[in-house]
Design an enzyme around this catalytic site. Sequence first.
Site, PDB file in Angstrom:
ATOM      1  N   ALA A  87       0.773  -1.239   0.000  1.00 13.54           N
ATOM      2  CA  ALA A  87       0.000   0.000   0.000  1.00 13.54           C
ATOM      3  C   ALA A  87       0.807   1.293   0.000  1.00 13.54           C
ATOM      4  CB  ALA A  87      -0.948   0.003   1.196  1.00 13.54           C
ATOM      5  N   PRO A  89       3.014   4.461  -0.849  1.00 20.08           N
ATOM      6  CA  PRO A  89       2.804   5.501   0.177  1.00 20.08           C
ATOM      7  C   PRO A  89       1.339   5.844   0.442  1.00 20.08           C
ATOM      8  CG  PRO A  89       3.343   6.530  -1.897  1.00 20.08           C
ATOM      9  CD  PRO A  89       3.416   5.041  -2.145  1.00 20.08           C
ATOM     10  N   GLY A  90       0.388   5.195  -0.249  1.00 20.35           N
ATOM     11  CA  GLY A  90      -1.006   5.374   0.115  1.00 20.35           C
ATOM     12  C   GLY A  90      -1.907   5.973  -0.938  1.00 20.35           C
ATOM     13  N   GLY A  91      -1.373   6.270  -2.120  1.00 18.84           N
ATOM     14  CA  GLY A  91      -2.215   6.865  -3.157  1.00 18.84           C
ATOM     15  C   GLY A  91      -3.417   6.009  -3.506  1.00 18.84           C
ATOM     16  N   LYS A  92      -3.177   4.719  -3.715  1.00 21.55           N
ATOM     17  CA  LYS A  92      -4.277   3.834  -4.082  1.00 21.55           C
ATOM     18  C   LYS A  92      -5.163   3.525  -2.881  1.00 21.55           C
ATOM     19  CE  LYS A  92      -1.973   1.808  -8.120  1.00 21.55           C
ATOM     20  NZ  LYS A  92      -0.832   2.741  -8.140  1.00 21.55           N
ATOM     21  N   ARG A 115       8.204   2.783   5.373  1.00 18.18           N
ATOM     22  CA  ARG A 115       7.268   3.302   4.370  1.00 18.18           C
ATOM     23  C   ARG A 115       5.850   3.431   4.936  1.00 18.18           C
ATOM     24  NH1 ARG A 115       8.038   3.109  -1.065  1.00 18.18           N
ATOM     25  NH2 ARG A 115       6.116   1.940  -1.453  1.00 18.18           N
ATOM     26  N   ASP A 155      -0.716  -4.114  -5.958  1.00 15.86           N
ATOM     27  CA  ASP A 155       0.108  -3.221  -6.778  1.00 15.86           C
ATOM     28  C   ASP A 155       1.547  -3.612  -6.493  1.00 15.86           C
ATOM     29  OD1 ASP A 155       0.624  -1.095  -8.544  1.00 15.86           O
ATOM     30  OD2 ASP A 155       0.959   0.269  -6.871  1.00 15.86           O
ATOM     31  N   CYS A 208       3.979  -1.348 -12.617  1.00 15.11           N
ATOM     32  CA  CYS A 208       4.382  -0.232 -13.472  1.00 15.11           C
ATOM     33  C   CYS A 208       5.582  -0.665 -14.314  1.00 15.11           C
ATOM     34  CB  CYS A 208       4.676   1.021 -12.648  1.00 15.11           C
ATOM     35  SG  CYS A 208       5.859   0.791 -11.305  1.00 15.11           S
TER      36      CYS A 208
END
Length: 267
Positions: A87, A89-92, A115, A155, A208
Site C-alpha cells: 500500500a 505511500p497510500g495513493g491507491k 514506508r 500493486d 508499473c
Amino acid sequence: EYNAYIESLSKPLYRGMRINLKKAKLDEFDHLDHPSQFCKESYYVDKPLGNHPFHICGCFYLQEPSASSAVEILDVQEDDYVLDLCAAPGGKSTKLATKLNHTGLLISNDISSSRCQGLLKNIELFGCDNAWVTSEDLTNMEQHYPETFDKILVDAPCSGEGMFRKEPDLIKSWIEKDDTFYPPIQKNILNAAISMLKPGGSIVYSTCTFSIHENEEVIQDVLDKHPDMHLVPINKIDGMMPGINMEECVRLYPHKIKGEGHFVALL
C-alpha cells in the site's frame, strides 16, 4: 511504435491531483479544465502543488492520473472488506477508502515499516475512518485472514520500466536486477492474496512495468495453480492496449496515454 515510445521518455511529466471527496466537492475545483479520463475526481495540473494548503490538509492527493486505473478497475463497493497488500505511500489506499465511503473495512499493508509511516500519514490526512494500517509479512496475514476480503489490490513491487521518465534512478536499479528479480516475489504475493480472497471476490494485479515476465507470465502462473480463478475482461478506454496473448488484461504505455506505464489484470 517503439520510436514513439522512446520519444515519450524525454517529454515532460504529467502532473496530477485527485480530489478527496471526503473533504471537498468536485464543484469546488471547477476552475480545473483538464480532467483525467481514468478517474472522475482526477485532474491534470501544470505546476507543483505540494505546499498548497488544500494538499497539506488532505483535500486532494498528488497522483499522476493514470495511476488511478487499477483502483477503478477493482470496482470497490460500499460495505466491502478490502485489502491493499503493497500500500505505501497510500495513493491507491486513499482512493479505495473514497470508494468505501465510510463503510466496510480497508486494511492497508506494507512490509516496510518505514514506508508505513508515510502511508499512515496519508490515510489520516484523507480522513479515512475505516482503515487499518499494518506492516505484516504475508505468511502471518494468510494465517489470520483466510478467505476474508471481497476485494484485494496487489500493486506489486516491480522493475519499474513504466516509471523511467518519472524516476530515472529506476534505470540503474533495472540494470542491477533486470526483470528476473521480481517474478518470484510477485507470484508469492499474488498466491497469498488468493488465499485471503472470499469465494466470489476479485483481485486486481498491477505493476508499473512492461516486462512480460512480471505481468502475463505471473498471471498465467497463478491461473495454472488456482483453477478456480479466471481473468475478467476489462472495459478499455482510449490508450489502453490488450495484454500480450491475454486480451483481458490491459497495458498502458506513455506514448499512448497522458500518463506513465502500467499493466493491470482483474482476477
